[in-house]
Design an enzyme around this catalytic site. Structure first.
Site, PDB file in Angstrom:
ATOM      1  N   HIS A   1       9.157 -12.198 -14.253  1.00  0.00           N
ATOM      2  CA  HIS A   1       9.850 -12.423 -15.448  1.00  0.00           C
ATOM      3  C   HIS A   1       9.985 -13.719 -15.460  1.00  0.00           C
ATOM      4  O   HIS A   1      10.638 -14.289 -14.479  1.00  0.00           O
ATOM      5  CB  HIS A   1      10.771 -11.279 -16.161  1.00  0.00           C
ATOM      6  CG  HIS A   1      12.017 -11.353 -15.401  1.00  0.00           C
ATOM      7  ND1 HIS A   1      12.309 -10.576 -14.303  1.00  0.00           N
ATOM      8  CD2 HIS A   1      13.139 -12.234 -15.646  1.00  0.00           C
ATOM      9  CE1 HIS A   1      13.505 -10.879 -13.824  1.00  0.00           C
ATOM     10  NE2 HIS A   1      14.325 -11.762 -14.561  1.00  0.00           N
TER      11      HIS A   1
ATOM     12  N   GLU B   1      15.058 -16.490  -9.482  1.00  0.00           N
ATOM     13  CA  GLU B   1      15.755 -15.203  -8.904  1.00  0.00           C
ATOM     14  C   GLU B   1      14.483 -14.597  -8.201  1.00  0.00           C
ATOM     15  O   GLU B   1      13.322 -14.920  -8.421  1.00  0.00           O
ATOM     16  CB  GLU B   1      15.849 -14.462 -10.086  1.00  0.00           C
ATOM     17  CG  GLU B   1      16.236 -12.874  -9.618  1.00  0.00           C
ATOM     18  CD  GLU B   1      16.721 -12.096 -10.680  1.00  0.00           C
ATOM     19  OE1 GLU B   1      16.224 -12.365 -12.075  1.00  0.00           O
ATOM     20  OE2 GLU B   1      17.050 -10.783 -10.592  1.00  0.00           O
TER      21      GLU B   1
END
Lengths: 134, 134
Positions: free
Chosen positions: B7, B130
């Site tokens: 994402h 991330e």
């Protein structure tokens, strides 16, 4: 309207250093640099399974990303490019919904040779959105 | 090491307004908001063909994204999450290459219930990365 995420564009201060970091430290597949002087950028793509990261370095005076690098000397996230099937239909629907298209409102030929336009980041919570007809 | 882009996370000042803009103006598929008070966020996903956009709004004092919103009151692009097959192996390879892991260096359970860690944006040209084990 929104199709795939075509790429996520990151501005970097030194394209060779950034490409080496993505290829080395992150062990990612990275293309050779290409110069797009008419767009004021040099570019490397990080090719991932489902999308691409576009690393951008400004070239020449008046590069459209120089101001971003001046404000963010280390670099940073610059824009997200979404694919659309019909860029004029997308533009007309967006404008009728009150969104602002940057420039004169007409698609330009983007860095990949396809019609593109950019939407005003103020209309999308600080994120610069590029639409590309594929 | 890098797998799919899981994402792209965008911080927004008002989750309902942002979700309505992505669903309405951009005609995208948007999930219902969910609260993750233990992570200090409320979240909506914009589901695209090949990846997701994560819209994040801070919740409560000490939210990890409140400082970002204070600096960028309109919101903005916050991080990119890449999938990795083995987060401990990825971490060890990154650290041996000189990259810094935020926090105590150990994976935490992320917003999707999977092990995650964050890499120092200074090591990646201003982009917060991330990693999520999938």
């Amino acid at each position: 309207m929104l199709g795939r995420v075509n790429h996520i564009a990151l501005v970097v201060p030194d394209l060779e250093v950034a490409a080496a970091r993505y290829a080395g430290t992150l062990n990612a597949r990275v293309t050779a640099p290409s110069s797009l002087p008419e767009h004021g950028v040099r570019v490397v793509f990080v090719e991932l399974e489902n999308t691409k990261i576009e690393l951008l370095e400004p070239v020449g005076e008046g590069s459209p990303i120089q101001a971003f690098l001046d404000k963010n000397p280390s670099g940073g996230m610059h824009h997200i490019c979404y694919e659309v099937a019909d860029i004029l239909a997308a533009r007309d629907a967006l404008v009728s919904n009150g969104a602002r298209v940057l420039g004169d409102g007409n698609p330009k030929t983007g860095a990949h040779g396809k019609p593109v336009l950019f939407l005003h980041p103020k209309d999308f919570f600080g994120t610069l959105i590029e639409l590309e007809q594929v």
